[in-house]
Design a protein around this motif. Structure first.
Motif, mmCIF file in Angstrom:
data_model
loop_
_atom_site.group_PDB
_atom_site.id
_atom_site.type_symbol
_atom_site.label_atom_id
_atom_site.label_comp_id
_atom_site.label_asym_id
_atom_site.label_seq_id
_atom_site.Cartn_x
_atom_site.Cartn_y
_atom_site.Cartn_z
ATOM 1 N N PHE A 76 62.711 30.982 6.073
ATOM 2 C CA PHE A 76 63.417 31.341 4.839
ATOM 3 C C PHE A 76 63.882 32.795 4.888
ATOM 4 N N VAL A 77 63.018 33.704 5.298
ATOM 5 C CA VAL A 77 63.379 35.125 5.376
ATOM 6 C C VAL A 77 64.495 35.332 6.392
ATOM 7 N N ALA A 78 64.393 34.679 7.547
ATOM 8 C CA ALA A 78 65.417 34.836 8.582
ATOM 9 C C ALA A 78 66.782 34.337 8.108
ATOM 10 N N GLU A 79 66.796 33.206 7.426
ATOM 11 C CA GLU A 79 68.057 32.611 6.996
ATOM 12 C C GLU A 79 68.701 33.363 5.838
ATOM 13 N N HIS A 80 67.896 33.948 4.948
ATOM 14 C CA HIS A 80 68.439 34.594 3.750
ATOM 15 C C HIS A 80 68.527 36.110 3.845
ATOM 16 N N PHE A 81 67.712 36.715 4.675
ATOM 17 C CA PHE A 81 67.694 38.178 4.739
ATOM 18 C C PHE A 81 67.819 38.712 6.168
ATOM 19 N N GLY A 82 67.934 37.831 7.136
ATOM 20 C CA GLY A 82 67.975 38.267 8.525
ATOM 21 C C GLY A 82 69.344 38.125 9.158
ATOM 22 N N THR A 83 69.448 38.645 10.351
ATOM 23 C CA THR A 83 70.666 38.513 11.150
ATOM 24 C C THR A 83 70.264 38.254 12.591
ATOM 25 N N GLN A 84 71.074 37.506 13.309
ATOM 26 C CA GLN A 84 70.752 37.151 14.689
ATOM 27 C C GLN A 84 71.067 38.295 15.644
#
Length: 373
Positions: A111-119
């Motif tokens: 959830f954190v990666a998808e909403h607040f993260g970047t690849q």
């Protein structure tokens, strides 16, 4: 007479077979999204299926509550970037490959990666995640959004499958309702009787709406019960935006349970509209097969016209009005209503009611005046 009409419709084996096949297909596909599609990695250890759901619940329970910067930081510091998120797959082979390097992959850090993260690309060439610049400025972190475990694979995906399959079953069941009288040459016998003309029309429409409600509740209720059996009811208190439910962005902090209530009521209204439109088309057709084909075109046509024609034209007042008309069609209405603001909802609902009622008036006139033509 009401029971006779129900028996008459359900005695058609093709319609009942289509309804049962749609229900079985729905349950099979929904299971692929829920239990069979669950996989979790906890410090290199793999959890799969129901065990993955149970472990995800345990992890999410620690962070449940208002979503804040502290919540995001706590998740990221404890679990780090998900190791199976960029090219996510829950086959056992993929889970083992992702788990080989250790690390975590659970509901919370995904959830954190998808909403607040970047690849970003790591030194070993693998894709990983870091917190995006300015992530703490997100409107989701103002404390009004409630975080918690709502299951993976959004409920909207399963609902979409359910209500489209239910609508197709309704069309198959009801398309011969009136056209069969013309095809079998019984209209001239039925209409002059005491219970003929408009009385027969009203009762058949009532039966059609009742069967449409049953088809919709059977399909929608099955995925609702399946969701509860797989994920429990805790997720109904999670904010709609976090749970992946369609909701107007100004009110997407509302709980998933509220969004589901709106979605199911709109879906039921759409199912009644499909029943009325199908019966009306049936009253205008001389053959049952022609009624089936035309009813399916009436159901799918607005969406196809919207995507292929209207979206390619410049947006003006006429085009915007036609967009609303297509969005109010049964195939699009529930999701569009959920994502629309207040005034737009009123316009969509007015159109969603006006079109079937107009079709019903035309169909009633055509059927009840058959002998005087």
């Amino acid at each position: 007479m009401f029971r006779t009409e129900i028996y008459r419709i359900l005695s058609r084996k093709v319609g009942v077979a289509a309804m049962l096949a749609g229900l079985l297909l729905l349950l099979y596909m929904a299971m692929g999204i829920t239990v069979w599609g669950e996989g979790l990695i906890d410090e290199g250890r793999i959890y799969y299926g129901a065990r993955a759901i149970a472990r995800d619940k345990e992890i999410a329970a620690e962070f449940a509550g208002p979503l804040t910067e502290d919540t995001v930081r706590a998740i990221w510091e404890k679990y780090g970037p998900p190791v199976n998120c960029a090219m996510r797959s829950t086959t056992m082979e993929s889970l083992r490959a992702a788990a080989a390097s250790g690390g975590n992959d659970n509901y919370c850090n995904r959830f954190v990666a998808e909403h607040f993260g970047t690849q970003v690309q790591g030194e070993d060439g693998r894709i990983t995640y870091v917190l995006a610049e300015g992530w703490n400025e997100s409107a989701c972190l103002d404390g009004t959004y409630i975080f918690g475990y709502a299951g993976t694979g959004t409920y909207w995906d399963r609902f979409l499958m359910a209500y489209v399959l239910a609508h197709i079953s309704i069309v198959v069941l009801l398309s011969p309702v009136f056209s069969e009288d013309y095809a079998c040459r019984t209209a001239d016998i039925i209409l002059p009787t005491v219970n003929g003309r408009f009385t027969l029309w009203r009762r058949r429409m009532a039966v059609g709406c009742a069967l449409a409600s049953a088809c919709y509740l059977l399909a929608g209720g099955s995925i609702f019960l399946q969701h509860i059996a797989c994920y429990g009811t805790e997720g109904f208190g999670v904010s709609s935006r976090i749970a992946g439910m369609p909701m107007f962005f100004g009110k997407d902090y509302l709980p998933m349970g509220t969004a589901l209530r709106e979605l199911y009521l709109c879906g039921w209204l759409s199912s009644l509209a499909v029943a009325v439109l199908t019966c009306s088309v049936s009253a205008l057709c001389r053959q049952s097969f022609s009624s089936l084909v035309r009813s399916l075109l009436v159901y799918i046509g607005p969406y196809v016209f919207l995507r292929l024609v209207l979206d390619a034209l410049p947006m003006g007042r006429v085009n915007a009005l036609l967009h609303y008309l297509c969005y109010s069609a049964p195939i699009s209405y529930p999701g569009t209503f959920s994502e629309a603001p207040g005034k737009a909802r009123l316009l969509l609902t007015a159109m969603a009611l006006a079109v079937p009622l107009s079709a019903a008036a035309l169909g009633a006139y055509r059927y009840c005046n058959h002998q005087v033509r």
